[in-house]
Design a protein around this motif. Structure first.
Motif, PDB file in Angstrom:
ATOM      1  N   CYS A 270       0.788  -1.344   0.039  1.00  0.00           N
ATOM      2  CA  CYS A 270       0.179   0.087  -0.057  1.00  0.00           C
ATOM      3  C   CYS A 270       0.883   1.415  -0.155  1.00  0.00           C
ATOM      4  N   GLY A 271       0.567   2.045  -1.040  1.00  0.00           N
ATOM      5  CA  GLY A 271       1.495   3.522  -1.048  1.00  0.00           C
ATOM      6  C   GLY A 271       1.171   4.195   0.021  1.00  0.00           C
ATOM      7  N   ILE A 272      -0.227   4.253   0.585  1.00  0.00           N
ATOM      8  CA  ILE A 272      -0.511   5.209   1.769  1.00  0.00           C
ATOM      9  C   ILE A 272       0.273   4.921   2.880  1.00  0.00           C
ATOM     10  N   SER A 273       0.230   3.498   3.342  1.00  0.00           N
ATOM     11  CA  SER A 273       1.013   2.870   4.277  1.00  0.00           C
ATOM     12  C   SER A 273       2.412   3.138   4.134  1.00  0.00           C
ATOM     13  N   ARG A 274       2.961   3.113   3.093  1.00  0.00           N
ATOM     14  CA  ARG A 274       4.354   3.268   2.859  1.00  0.00           C
ATOM     15  C   ARG A 274       4.777   4.875   3.192  1.00  0.00           C
ATOM     16  N   MET A 275       3.986   5.666   2.766  1.00  0.00           N
ATOM     17  CA  MET A 275       4.099   7.123   3.038  1.00  0.00           C
ATOM     18  C   MET A 275       4.073   7.301   4.307  1.00  0.00           C
ATOM     19  N   ALA A 276       2.940   6.749   5.079  1.00  0.00           N
ATOM     20  CA  ALA A 276       2.773   7.088   6.604  1.00  0.00           C
ATOM     21  C   ALA A 276       4.066   6.452   7.403  1.00  0.00           C
ATOM     22  N   MET A 277       4.634   5.378   6.853  1.00  0.00           N
ATOM     23  CA  MET A 277       5.699   4.919   7.776  1.00  0.00           C
ATOM     24  C   MET A 277       6.998   5.679   7.159  1.00  0.00           C
ATOM     25  N   ARG A 278       7.270   6.143   6.228  1.00  0.00           N
ATOM     26  CA  ARG A 278       8.265   7.276   5.890  1.00  0.00           C
ATOM     27  C   ARG A 278       8.071   8.483   6.696  1.00  0.00           C
ATOM     28  N   GLN A 279       6.865   9.078   6.817  1.00  0.00           N
ATOM     29  CA  GLN A 279       6.993  10.115   7.732  1.00  0.00           C
ATOM     30  C   GLN A 279       7.136   9.785   9.186  1.00  0.00           C
ATOM     31  N   PHE A 280       6.567   8.838   9.693  1.00  0.00           N
ATOM     32  CA  PHE A 280       6.667   8.403  10.995  1.00  0.00           C
ATOM     33  C   PHE A 280       8.370   8.114  11.323  1.00  0.00           C
ATOM     34  N   GLU A 281       8.931   7.494  10.437  1.00  0.00           N
ATOM     35  CA  GLU A 281      10.512   7.291  10.456  1.00  0.00           C
ATOM     36  C   GLU A 281      11.084   8.554  10.520  1.00  0.00           C
ATOM     37  N   SER A 282      10.561   9.545   9.819  1.00  0.00           N
ATOM     38  CA  SER A 282      11.472  11.000   9.867  1.00  0.00           C
ATOM     39  C   SER A 282      11.152  11.723  11.185  1.00  0.00           C
ATOM     40  N   GLU A 283      10.118  11.326  11.759  1.00  0.00           N
ATOM     41  CA  GLU A 283       9.791  11.949  13.043  1.00  0.00           C
ATOM     42  C   GLU A 283      10.380  11.424  14.080  1.00  0.00           C
ATOM     43  N   TYR A 284      10.850  10.128  13.950  1.00  0.00           N
ATOM     44  CA  TYR A 284      11.034   9.313  15.269  1.00  0.00           C
ATOM     45  C   TYR A 284      12.443   9.607  15.610  1.00  0.00           C
ATOM     46  N   ASN A 285      12.305  10.012  17.252  1.00  0.00           N
ATOM     47  CA  ASN A 285      13.453  10.554  17.775  1.00  0.00           C
ATOM     48  C   ASN A 285      13.375  10.189  19.241  1.00  0.00           C
ATOM     49  N   TYR A 286      13.370   8.585  19.430  1.00  0.00           N
ATOM     50  CA  TYR A 286      13.384   8.311  20.655  1.00  0.00           C
ATOM     51  C   TYR A 286      14.452   7.328  21.347  1.00  0.00           C
ATOM     52  N   ASP A 287      14.772   7.210  22.627  1.00  0.00           N
ATOM     53  CA  ASP A 287      15.746   6.389  22.899  1.00  0.00           C
ATOM     54  C   ASP A 287      15.126   5.191  23.290  1.00  0.00           C
ATOM     55  N   GLU A 288      15.917   3.961  22.889  1.00  0.00           N
ATOM     56  CA  GLU A 288      15.483   2.717  23.074  1.00  0.00           C
ATOM     57  C   GLU A 288      15.236   2.294  24.577  1.00  0.00           C
ATOM     58  N   ALA A 289      15.886   3.173  25.483  1.00  0.00           N
ATOM     59  CA  ALA A 289      15.463   2.860  26.778  1.00  0.00           C
ATOM     60  C   ALA A 289      14.020   3.253  27.325  1.00  0.00           C
ATOM     61  N   GLN A 290      13.451   4.095  26.461  1.00  0.00           N
ATOM     62  CA  GLN A 290      12.310   4.798  26.510  1.00  0.00           C
ATOM     63  C   GLN A 290      11.279   4.107  25.992  1.00  0.00           C
ATOM     64  N   VAL A 291      11.482   3.388  24.662  1.00  0.00           N
ATOM     65  CA  VAL A 291      10.394   3.079  23.739  1.00  0.00           C
ATOM     66  C   VAL A 291      11.087   2.004  23.118  1.00  0.00           C
ATOM     67  N   LYS A 292      10.142   0.912  22.722  1.00  0.00           N
ATOM     68  CA  LYS A 292      10.439  -0.376  22.105  1.00  0.00           C
ATOM     69  C   LYS A 292       9.543  -0.043  20.894  1.00  0.00           C
ATOM     70  N   LEU A 293      10.209  -0.145  19.840  1.00  0.00           N
ATOM     71  CA  LEU A 293       9.533  -0.012  18.525  1.00  0.00           C
ATOM     72  C   LEU A 293       9.290  -1.213  17.727  1.00  0.00           C
ATOM     73  N   TYR A 294       7.828  -1.651  17.268  1.00  0.00           N
ATOM     74  CA  TYR A 294       7.726  -2.886  16.650  1.00  0.00           C
ATOM     75  C   TYR A 294       7.316  -2.698  15.382  1.00  0.00           C
ATOM     76  N   TYR A 295       7.644  -3.358  14.356  1.00  0.00           N
ATOM     77  CA  TYR A 295       7.381  -3.247  12.691  1.00  0.00           C
ATOM     78  C   TYR A 295       6.431  -4.561  12.592  1.00  0.00           C
ATOM     79  N   LEU A 296       5.239  -4.565  12.308  1.00  0.00           N
ATOM     80  CA  LEU A 296       4.319  -5.452  11.869  1.00  0.00           C
ATOM     81  C   LEU A 296       4.127  -5.503  10.344  1.00  0.00           C
ATOM     82  N   ASP A 297       4.632  -6.508   9.585  1.00  0.00           N
ATOM     83  CA  ASP A 297       4.201  -6.472   8.375  1.00  0.00           C
ATOM     84  C   ASP A 297       3.177  -7.464   8.146  1.00  0.00           C
ATOM     85  N   LEU A 298       2.013  -6.742   7.908  1.00  0.00           N
ATOM     86  CA  LEU A 298       0.783  -7.399   7.912  1.00  0.00           C
ATOM     87  C   LEU A 298       0.510  -8.230   6.882  1.00  0.00           C
TER      88      LEU A 298
END
Length: 132
Positions: free
Chosen positions: A54-82
């Motif tokens: 899905c192109g919309i999903s891809r765009m949302a993920m790219r936007q999310f990644e560009s904004e993401y700026n958290y330390d792994e000690a605070q947040v654990k980030l999981y990716y689910l290829d549905l």
């Protein structure tokens, strides 16, 4: 490759590893799901449900990644290829009582979804509201 091809096309799968500053962990089984529920007792856990077709999903993920700026000690980030792990996606919906959408972001604390959204409302900055 044209501009629109770059936005709407890409590799099938593997996108979460390419050129991303986001520290993705793969959610591929019910065992992983149980593990992340336990991890949510210690820190914020985020699930990004992504459709690799899905192109919309891809765009949302790219936007999310560009904004993401958290330390792994605070947040654990999981990716689910549905597409590849639809059974796990269904289990996420069932266990957390959140209707399935794609793309979708779930924020989990203490084994409970404290926030969820989808499509253009996905915003990495929202995670900050749930940090200690």
């Amino acid at each position: 490759m044209g501009f629109l091809d770059k936005i709407f096309k890409g590799n099938e799968g593997g996108e979460a590893e390419q050129n991303s500053k986001a520290p993705w962990h793969h959610l591929e089984s019910e065992i992983d799901l149980h593990r992340l529920e336990e991890e949510s007792k210690e820190k914020v856990v985020v699930i990004f449900k992504h459709s690799t077709r899905c192109g919309i999903s891809r765009m949302a993920m790219r936007q999310f990644e560009s904004e993401y700026n958290y330390d792994e000690a605070q947040v654990k980030l999981y990716y689910l290829d549905l597409i590849a792990y639809r059974n796990v996606s269904n289990k996420v919906a069932e266990d957390f009582g959140v209707f399935h959408e794609s793309p979708q972001l779930l924020i989990i604390r203490d084994k409970n979804v404290v926030y969820h959204t989808s499509h253009s409302d996905i915003n990495a900055e929202k995670i900050a509201e749930f940090l200690d």
